[in-house]
Design an enzyme around this catalytic site. Structure first.
Site, PDB file in Angstrom:
ATOM      1  N   CYS A 169      -7.869  70.985  22.654  1.00 24.17           N
ATOM      2  CA  CYS A 169      -7.809  71.896  21.513  1.00 24.17           C
ATOM      3  C   CYS A 169      -9.045  71.672  20.627  1.00 24.17           C
ATOM      4  CB  CYS A 169      -6.541  71.649  20.701  1.00 24.17           C
ATOM      5  SG  CYS A 169      -6.342  72.815  19.317  1.00 24.17           S
ATOM      6  N   ASP A 205      -9.002  71.494  17.584  1.00 19.35           N
ATOM      7  CA  ASP A 205      -8.545  70.759  16.386  1.00 19.35           C
ATOM      8  C   ASP A 205      -9.408  69.520  16.107  1.00 19.35           C
ATOM      9  OD1 ASP A 205      -6.907  68.948  14.688  1.00 19.35           O
ATOM     10  OD2 ASP A 205      -5.392  70.502  14.938  1.00 19.35           O
ATOM     11  N   ARG A 229      -8.774  66.902  14.689  1.00 21.80           N
ATOM     12  CA  ARG A 229      -8.071  65.611  14.734  1.00 21.80           C
ATOM     13  C   ARG A 229      -7.897  65.073  16.155  1.00 21.80           C
ATOM     14  NH1 ARG A 229      -3.036  67.999  11.620  1.00 21.80           N
ATOM     15  NH2 ARG A 229      -3.587  69.626  13.111  1.00 21.80           N
ATOM     16  N   HIS A 270      -1.731  68.842  21.973  1.00 19.54           N
ATOM     17  CA  HIS A 270      -1.367  67.880  20.917  1.00 19.54           C
ATOM     18  C   HIS A 270      -0.222  68.413  20.078  1.00 19.54           C
ATOM     19  CE1 HIS A 270      -3.251  69.891  17.353  1.00 19.54           C
ATOM     20  NE2 HIS A 270      -3.894  70.525  18.314  1.00 19.54           N
ATOM     21  N   CYS A 284       0.088  71.324  16.922  1.00 15.02           N
ATOM     22  CA  CYS A 284      -0.991  72.282  17.198  1.00 15.02           C
ATOM     23  C   CYS A 284      -0.758  73.601  16.435  1.00 15.02           C
ATOM     24  CB  CYS A 284      -1.070  72.559  18.697  1.00 15.02           C
ATOM     25  SG  CYS A 284      -2.466  73.623  19.147  1.00 15.02           S
TER      26      CYS A 284
HETATM   27 CO    CO Z   1      -4.343  72.516  18.385  1.00 11.68          CO
END
Ligand code: CO
Length: 224
Positions: free
Chosen positions: A56, A58, A60, A112, A115
């Site tokens: 992803c 993302d 993090r 994750h 998400c």
């Molecule tokens: Co995500």
């Protein structure tokens, strides 16, 4: 073109924040050279990563950091909610290059918990252009609706949806001729579905696949 620190409307603190990245880069170079003077010269010559990571976007979920890998070890593709969409030429180009040229041994799809892409796909919100992307995740929900609707706890349902979304993307990889041809010729790559927990930092394994046998017959191509 841009004067240092002269971004008109951009607050000074923002300018300083990105300058910190450039300073950190210099410190990183010094640190690498300190322990391994040939580090960069070796990487200039070639890349031979053993893994393709599809994760992803993302912030993090930094692929290298959470897997303890260094430059040269992971070939990386990231998008919203780690999607493997059969008409996405970006993902397909990365996949083909990784499998046919780099000959990676493993392709890892890492979802994750928490998400935002998956979470929004499970609502009826109109998000504009991103609806088109999240549509593929809605399809995952539809396919697994019986299992998901039976989970009463909303957080647990969300977590299971993240897992099913990841597993579905591994299946999507197996359904490409890129992967099926490589399986037939070399027995690789092994496909992996992993899920990362933002709250603990732990990655759990969900699924592996290394042959087309578990795929629906209609997706198994006749290859010569
Ligand atoms: Co995500």
């Amino acid at each position: 073109m841009y004067r240092r620190g002269g971004f008109g409307q951009v607050p000074l603190s923002t300018v300083k924040s990105y300058e910190k990245l450039l300073e950190a880069n210099k410190a990183w170079v010094a640190e690498k050279l300190g322990t391994d003077p040939d580090f960069f010269q070796r990487l200039v010559a070639q890349q031979q990563p053993e893994f393709l990571w599809i994760g992803c976007a993302d912030s993090r979920v930094p692929a290298e950091e959470i897997t303890g890998t260094n430059p040269g070890q992971l070939f990386v593709h990231r998008n919203i909610a780690n999607q493997v969409i059969h008409t996405d030429f970006n993902m397909l180009s990365v996949l083909q290059y990784a499998v046919e040229v780099l000959k990676v041994k493993h392709v890892i799809v890492c979802g994750h918990y928490g998400c935002g892409g998956v979470q929004n796909a499970m609502t009826n919100r109109d998000l504009g252009l991103i609806n088109k992307w999240l549509r593929h995740i809605k399809d995952v929900y539809r396919i697994h609706r019986t299992e998901l609707d039976a989970i009463e706890d909303e957080e647990q349902q969300f977590r299971r949806m993240v897992e099913l979304n990841t597993i579905e993307q591994v299946t999507n990889l197996g359904e490409t001729t890129i992967v099926q041809k490589a399986w037939k010729e070399t027995g690789f790559p092994m496909l992996h579905g992993w899920v990362y927990d933002l709250g603990t930092g732990i990655i759990d394994e969900l699924v592996t696949m290394d042959s087309p046998k578990s795929l629906e017959p209609i997706y198994q191509y006749e290859l010569d």
